[in-house]
Write a protein that holds these residues in place. Structure first.
Motif, PDB file in Angstrom:
ATOM      1  N   ASN A  93       0.795  -1.230   0.000  1.00 21.50           N
ATOM      2  CA  ASN A  93       0.000   0.000   0.000  1.00 21.50           C
ATOM      3  C   ASN A  93       0.822   1.272   0.000  1.00 21.50           C
ATOM      4  N   TRP A  94       1.953   1.291   0.721  1.00 22.86           N
ATOM      5  CA  TRP A  94       2.652   2.566   0.932  1.00 22.86           C
ATOM      6  C   TRP A  94       4.130   2.316   1.200  1.00 22.86           C
ATOM      7  N   LEU A  95       4.975   3.169   0.631  1.00 20.05           N
ATOM      8  CA  LEU A  95       6.403   3.189   0.934  1.00 20.05           C
ATOM      9  C   LEU A  95       6.735   4.516   1.605  1.00 20.05           C
ATOM     10  N   LEU A  96       7.595   4.473   2.604  1.00 23.95           N
ATOM     11  CA  LEU A  96       7.998   5.694   3.300  1.00 23.95           C
ATOM     12  C   LEU A  96       8.667   6.636   2.307  1.00 23.95           C
ATOM     13  N   LYS A  97       8.123   7.874   2.201  1.00 25.44           N
ATOM     14  CA  LYS A  97       8.576   8.797   1.165  1.00 25.44           C
ATOM     15  C   LYS A  97       8.490  10.234   1.660  1.00 25.44           C
ATOM     16  N   GLY A 170      -2.963   0.922   4.414  1.00 23.50           N
ATOM     17  CA  GLY A 170      -2.205   1.766   5.315  1.00 23.50           C
ATOM     18  C   GLY A 170      -1.522   2.903   4.585  1.00 23.50           C
ATOM     19  N   CYS A 171      -1.418   4.039   5.243  1.00 26.14           N
ATOM     20  CA  CYS A 171      -0.746   5.246   4.732  1.00 26.14           C
ATOM     21  C   CYS A 171       0.244   5.684   5.800  1.00 26.14           C
ATOM     22  N   LEU A 172       1.543   5.689   5.488  1.00 24.91           N
ATOM     23  CA  LEU A 172       2.602   5.888   6.489  1.00 24.91           C
ATOM     24  C   LEU A 172       3.239   7.261   6.341  1.00 24.91           C
ATOM     25  N   ILE A 173       3.159   8.064   7.409  1.00 26.45           N
ATOM     26  CA  ILE A 173       3.702   9.416   7.427  1.00 26.45           C
ATOM     27  C   ILE A 173       4.715   9.526   8.565  1.00 26.45           C
ATOM     28  N   GLU A 174       5.871  10.164   8.293  1.00 32.72           N
ATOM     29  CA  GLU A 174       6.847  10.453   9.337  1.00 32.72           C
ATOM     30  C   GLU A 174       6.814  11.949   9.627  1.00 32.72           C
ATOM     31  N   HIS A 175       6.603  12.322  10.900  1.00 34.77           N
ATOM     32  CA  HIS A 175       6.496  13.728  11.267  1.00 34.77           C
ATOM     33  C   HIS A 175       6.966  13.909  12.702  1.00 34.77           C
ATOM     34  N   ASP A 177       9.699  13.043  14.312  1.00 26.60           N
ATOM     35  CA  ASP A 177      10.277  11.842  14.921  1.00 26.60           C
ATOM     36  C   ASP A 177       9.233  10.827  15.370  1.00 26.60           C
ATOM     37  N   ARG A 178       8.083  10.851  14.747  1.00 24.18           N
ATOM     38  CA  ARG A 178       7.031   9.882  15.050  1.00 24.18           C
ATOM     39  C   ARG A 178       6.396   9.434  13.741  1.00 24.18           C
ATOM     40  N   PHE A 179       5.983   8.177  13.712  1.00 24.44           N
ATOM     41  CA  PHE A 179       5.306   7.625  12.542  1.00 24.44           C
ATOM     42  C   PHE A 179       3.800   7.610  12.779  1.00 24.44           C
ATOM     43  N   TYR A 180       3.077   8.003  11.739  1.00 26.71           N
ATOM     44  CA  TYR A 180       1.615   8.019  11.759  1.00 26.71           C
ATOM     45  C   TYR A 180       1.124   7.024  10.706  1.00 26.71           C
ATOM     46  N   LEU A 181       0.330   6.062  11.124  1.00 29.19           N
ATOM     47  CA  LEU A 181      -0.219   5.071  10.223  1.00 29.19           C
ATOM     48  C   LEU A 181      -1.738   5.249  10.146  1.00 29.19           C
ATOM     49  N   PHE A 182      -2.179   5.811   9.032  1.00 29.01           N
ATOM     50  CA  PHE A 182      -3.622   5.914   8.761  1.00 29.01           C
ATOM     51  C   PHE A 182      -4.059   4.638   8.047  1.00 29.01           C
ATOM     52  N   TYR A 183      -5.244   4.160   8.360  1.00 33.52           N
ATOM     53  CA  TYR A 183      -5.744   2.941   7.733  1.00 33.52           C
ATOM     54  C   TYR A 183      -7.265   2.937   7.778  1.00 33.52           C
ATOM     55  N   ASN A 184      -7.875   2.343   6.768  1.00 28.23           N
ATOM     56  CA  ASN A 184      -9.322   2.171   6.821  1.00 28.23           C
ATOM     57  C   ASN A 184      -9.648   0.757   7.280  1.00 28.23           C
ATOM     58  N   ALA A 185     -10.786   0.618   7.928  1.00 32.30           N
ATOM     59  CA  ALA A 185     -11.183  -0.653   8.507  1.00 32.30           C
ATOM     60  C   ALA A 185     -12.706  -0.742   8.502  1.00 32.30           C
ATOM     61  N   LYS A 186     -13.197  -1.968   8.666  1.00 33.53           N
ATOM     62  CA  LYS A 186     -14.647  -2.175   8.641  1.00 33.53           C
ATOM     63  C   LYS A 186     -15.127  -2.782   9.957  1.00 33.53           C
ATOM     64  N   ASN A 187     -16.390  -2.522  10.245  1.00 34.24           N
ATOM     65  CA  ASN A 187     -17.029  -3.175  11.381  1.00 34.24           C
ATOM     66  C   ASN A 187     -17.576  -4.528  10.932  1.00 34.24           C
ATOM     67  N   HIS A 188     -18.102  -5.300  11.857  1.00 38.17           N
ATOM     68  CA  HIS A 188     -18.794  -6.521  11.471  1.00 38.17           C
ATOM     69  C   HIS A 188     -20.096  -6.154  10.767  1.00 38.17           C
ATOM     70  N   ARG A 189     -20.411  -6.899   9.735  1.00 43.19           N
ATOM     71  CA  ARG A 189     -21.614  -6.630   8.962  1.00 43.19           C
ATOM     72  C   ARG A 189     -22.865  -6.910   9.812  1.00 43.19           C
ATOM     73  N   PHE A 236      -4.808   8.854   1.639  1.00 44.84           N
ATOM     74  CA  PHE A 236      -3.544   9.241   0.998  1.00 44.84           C
ATOM     75  C   PHE A 236      -3.219  10.648   1.498  1.00 44.84           C
ATOM     76  N   VAL A 237      -2.243  10.754   2.403  1.00 43.44           N
ATOM     77  CA  VAL A 237      -1.978  11.997   3.124  1.00 43.44           C
ATOM     78  C   VAL A 237      -0.712  12.667   2.597  1.00 43.44           C
ATOM     79  N   VAL A 238      -0.795  13.980   2.343  1.00 41.93           N
ATOM     80  CA  VAL A 238       0.347  14.788   1.942  1.00 41.93           C
ATOM     81  C   VAL A 238       0.316  16.100   2.727  1.00 41.93           C
ATOM     82  N   HIS A 239       1.486  16.764   2.781  1.00 40.01           N
ATOM     83  CA  HIS A 239       1.592  18.054   3.454  1.00 40.01           C
ATOM     84  C   HIS A 239       1.597  19.151   2.395  1.00 40.01           C
TER      85      HIS A 239
END
Length: 336
Positions: A93-97, A170-175, A177-189, A236-239
């Protein structure tokens, strides 16, 4: 918060695939391709993307010199190459960039390695079972040989109710000196109902141990009848200047479309009310869905890659249960 979004929009659809499934029996992308992620490396542009062969997901790289014409470069996450938890599927999904939109999206090393976020489903078939998220790493500058985590780093089994059905992109952001991992998820149907997908956040200092943000989901679905009433997914997060921008897709049970949200602190997000890329008219490439964003800026032109879906037609290169699913592009200027 949503003032001045014109520079973040891409109104001109290319109208053709940039990558399609091959349709070749036994190929990793026989049925479909999905989930673009575009970056710059060693003077060229690369796209990491997922292929589906009817059994599960595998991950490949494509390469381009002009951002519109792409060719296959290599398979990087294959089935039956990982541990028990990710042997059936491996969707990169994502490479650290570099996260600043006004800078080239160059890969970044941390502790001498390149880092990837991927997810996997336990069973064969289309997204069969609850997905979990893992980390992969490499020292290979060609980006073809990856080491995968023996265990998932984020699992729905110790999550909250909104995510207990499974984790996705997953969407991986470094900011700071900390990593932020955004991700989507589902509940039980719920019985007789569709599930809900929303976007959450976890943080880490070492990429292995993650702590869920108590304010998740940070991007929630809208009320009944809204264009993103069921899904607010695939972050998909950008600054951009003094704000953070999250491209995402919303789904209402009929169509998926691209949206945008804004934050000052990566924790609290405000959504723009309307889609920024809508599904197409009957017969167009994205007639059913226009979703799953990947964005970069080059020479003042914004390139917005996404997955397009329409009903399968005779002559299409691939067919996934009656749907033609490919990767396409919209831009802030005409690419014709």
């Amino acid at each position: 918060m949503t003032a001045g979004i014109a520079s973040l929009l891409s109104e001109f659809k290319l109208g053709r695939p940039v990558i399609s499934g091959s349709g070749l029996p036994g190929s990793f992308d026989e049925k479909a391709v999905d989930c673009p992620f575009v970056f710059e490396h060693q003077g060229r542009y690369f796209m990491m993307y997922v292929g589906f062969d009817g059994i599960g997901y595998q991950t490949a790289l494509a390469v381009s010199d002009n951002l519109t014409d792409w060719s296959f470069h290599g398979l990087i996450l294959e089935r039956e190459r990982g541990s028990a938890w990710d042997s059936a599927n491996a969707a990169g999904n994502w490479l650290l960039k570099e996260d600043r939109l006004d800078q080239p999206p160059l890969l970044k090393k941390w502790r001498g390695k390149y880092w990837m976020v991927y997810h996997s489903y336990p069973g064969e078939g289309y997204e069969n079972g609850p997905g979990q998220i893992g980390i992969a790493w490499t020292e290979d500058d060609n980006l073809l040989q990856w080491n995968r985590s023996a265990e998932p780093v984020l699992s729905p089994f110790d999550g909250n109710g909104w995510e207990e059905g499974g984790l996705y992109k997953g969407c991986l952001i470094e900011h700071d000196d900390r990593f932020y991992l955004f991700y989507n998820a589902k509940n039980h149907r719920p019985e007789g109902q569709a599930w809900t997908e929303q976007t959450g956040l976890a943080t880490s200092t070492d990429l292995i141990h993650w702590e869920r943000y108590e304010g998740s989901p940070v991007l929630q679905v809208s009320g009944s009848g809204g264009w993103d009433s069921l899904f607010a997914s695939d972050p998909f997060v950008v600054h951009d200047g003094n704000r953070w921008v999250m491209y995402y897709f919303g789904y209402n049970g009929r169509h998926a479309q691209e949206g945008i949200a804004f934050s000052d602190d990566l924790l609290h997000w405000s959504k723009h009310e309307e889609p920024i890329i809508r599904h197409g008219a009957p017969g167009e490439l994205d007639e059913i869905h226009a979703h799953k964003p990947a964005v970069l800026l080059r020479d003042g032109v914004l390139y917005h890659y996404y997955c397009a879906c329409r009903p399968y037609r005779e002559g299409d290169p691939s067919n996934n249960n009656g749907e033609f699913r490919c990767i396409t592009l919209a831009a802030s200027e005409s690419l014709a």
